[in-house]
Motif scaffolding. Structure first.
Motif, PDB file in Angstrom:
ATOM      1  N   GLU A   1     -14.201   0.483  -1.106  1.00 61.11           N
ATOM      2  CA  GLU A   1     -13.522   0.790  -2.439  1.00 61.11           C
ATOM      3  C   GLU A   1     -12.970   2.353  -2.588  1.00 61.11           C
ATOM      4  N   CYS A   2     -12.312   2.506  -1.539  1.00 57.46           N
ATOM      5  CA  CYS A   2     -11.901   4.016  -1.167  1.00 57.46           C
ATOM      6  C   CYS A   2     -10.876   4.360  -2.331  1.00 57.46           C
ATOM      7  N   GLU A   3     -11.159   5.392  -2.535  1.00 53.54           N
ATOM      8  CA  GLU A   3     -10.438   6.060  -3.833  1.00 53.54           C
ATOM      9  C   GLU A   3      -9.338   7.132  -3.416  1.00 53.54           C
ATOM     10  N   PHE A   4      -9.094   7.022  -2.026  1.00 53.11           N
ATOM     11  CA  PHE A   4      -8.101   7.867  -1.381  1.00 53.11           C
ATOM     12  C   PHE A   4      -7.016   7.092  -0.588  1.00 53.11           C
ATOM     13  N   LYS A   5      -6.824   5.999  -0.941  1.00 55.38           N
ATOM     14  CA  LYS A   5      -5.728   5.225  -0.772  1.00 55.38           C
ATOM     15  C   LYS A   5      -4.365   5.448  -1.171  1.00 55.38           C
ATOM     16  N   GLY A   6      -3.443   5.182  -0.755  1.00 53.09           N
ATOM     17  CA  GLY A   6      -2.223   5.364  -1.391  1.00 53.09           C
ATOM     18  C   GLY A   6      -0.924   6.480  -0.823  1.00 53.09           C
ATOM     19  N   LEU A   7       0.427   6.570  -1.020  1.00 56.57           N
ATOM     20  CA  LEU A   7       1.009   7.417  -0.470  1.00 56.57           C
ATOM     21  C   LEU A   7       0.998   8.803  -1.349  1.00 56.57           C
ATOM     22  N   HIS A   8       0.352   8.939  -2.332  1.00 53.95           N
ATOM     23  CA  HIS A   8       0.337  10.265  -3.057  1.00 53.95           C
ATOM     24  C   HIS A   8      -1.012  10.793  -2.402  1.00 53.95           C
ATOM     25  N   ARG A   9      -1.018  11.720  -1.506  1.00 51.61           N
ATOM     26  CA  ARG A   9      -2.173  12.173  -0.999  1.00 51.61           C
ATOM     27  C   ARG A   9      -2.387  13.471  -1.242  1.00 51.61           C
ATOM     28  N   GLN A  10      -3.498  13.939  -0.951  1.00 48.78           N
ATOM     29  CA  GLN A  10      -3.938  15.204  -1.051  1.00 48.78           C
ATOM     30  C   GLN A  10      -3.619  16.267  -0.003  1.00 48.78           C
ATOM     31  N   SER A  11      -3.151  15.764   1.136  1.00 48.46           N
ATOM     32  CA  SER A  11      -2.976  16.550   2.358  1.00 48.46           C
ATOM     33  C   SER A  11      -1.621  16.855   2.365  1.00 48.46           C
ATOM     34  N   ASP A  12      -1.130  17.983   3.126  1.00 50.76           N
ATOM     35  CA  ASP A  12       0.204  18.327   3.349  1.00 50.76           C
ATOM     36  C   ASP A  12       0.670  17.262   4.371  1.00 50.76           C
ATOM     37  N   VAL A  13       0.057  16.960   5.311  1.00 42.98           N
ATOM     38  CA  VAL A  13       0.591  16.101   6.229  1.00 42.98           C
ATOM     39  C   VAL A  13      -0.235  14.920   6.614  1.00 42.98           C
ATOM     40  N   THR A  14       0.112  13.693   6.928  1.00 46.49           N
ATOM     41  CA  THR A  14      -0.868  12.463   6.994  1.00 46.49           C
ATOM     42  C   THR A  14      -0.245  11.983   8.600  1.00 46.49           C
TER      43      THR A  14
END
Length: 253
Positions: free
Chosen positions: A169-182
């Protein structure tokens, strides 16, 4: 990472301890970056690295911090403010197995080999990128390599029976990320750019922020790249937006 260190900065990432546990640490020497490279399919121990990163940031040194999406979110929450001298980098994460499972597996292999492990590669490409292997070498010069269809640890990982409960149940999926680079594997590269499909692997870089764009632009002359539509990429890499599915055999495992 090279640019950060050349700018007198420090790079944080996941490395091995002497017992082949996975632990976050920092390096400030280009020669030592190799210790942070390579996939590691285990949850890493963050330890004191958030505090260490803050100490470096507060005295004005540049910091590149690499980790899972939830680890980057944890760092941002800990810092509780933005820093111009920080760049964060996550990756498209399948989920992380428990360190206990990995420890048990290493102990099992060491018992089989009658020797301690001396090196580990979770993504050996002797059989190619798409059919990668887990490779271990031992102090008595024995070697072990089996691909993702035959190695029990990789099978457990890819079938989602040994992930942490939060990963389902990951809450950090998606394309709006908290990182600068993925960063990610460019699965489906054979469909978008057949000329790049050499079965040695192709990397995907997703730039998420203005700062990430500036950093990418500062190094883009040193790398070969082609732009690709994000929707095309996600089609073959659902882990970017979806949690791993809970495997009903997990409790038994």
């Amino acid at each position: 990472a090279d640019k950060t260190i050349n700018d007198d900065g420090v790079v944080f990432g996941a490395g091995y301890t002497e017992n082949f546990e996975i632990k976050h640490k920092y390096v400030d020497d280009i020669e030592k970056l190799a210790e942070l490279r390579g996939s590691k399919y285990v949850q890493s121990k963050i330890g004191n690295t958030y505090k260490e990163a803050k100490d470096f940031l507060d005295i004005g040194r540049k910091v590149l911090f690499s980790g899972t999406p939830c680890q980057i979110a944890g760092l941002n929450s800990y810092l509780n403010k933005s820093y111009e001298n920080l760049i964060t980098q996550d990756f498209i994460c399948h989920g992380v197995p428990s360190p206990k499972v990995w420890r048990k597996y290493v102990e099992f292999r060491e018992t089989e080999a009658k020797s301690k492990v001396s090196s580990v590669s979770f993504r050996n490409k002797d059989e190619g990128w798409k059919k990668f292997s887990l490779y271990l070498s031992f102090q008595n010069d024995m070697k072990y390599r089996k691909n993702l269809r035959n190695d029990p640890y990789l099978k457990a990982f890819l079938r989602d029976v040994c992930l942490r409960p939060s990963c389902y149940e990951c809450e950090f999926k998606g394309l709006h990320r908290q990182s600068d680079v993925t960063l990610a594997d460019f699965w489906g590269v054979e469909n978008s750019f057949p000329n790049l499909d050499d079965d040695k692997g192709a990397s995907l870089v997703i730039v998420n922020s203005e700062f990430g764009i500036r950093r990418f632009n500062s190094i883009k002359t040193e790398i070969e790249y082609q732009e690709v539509d994000l929707d095309e990429v996600i089609k073959y890499n659902s882990a970017a937006i979806k949690s791993s599915k809970y495997n009903s055999k997990r409790n038994k495992f």
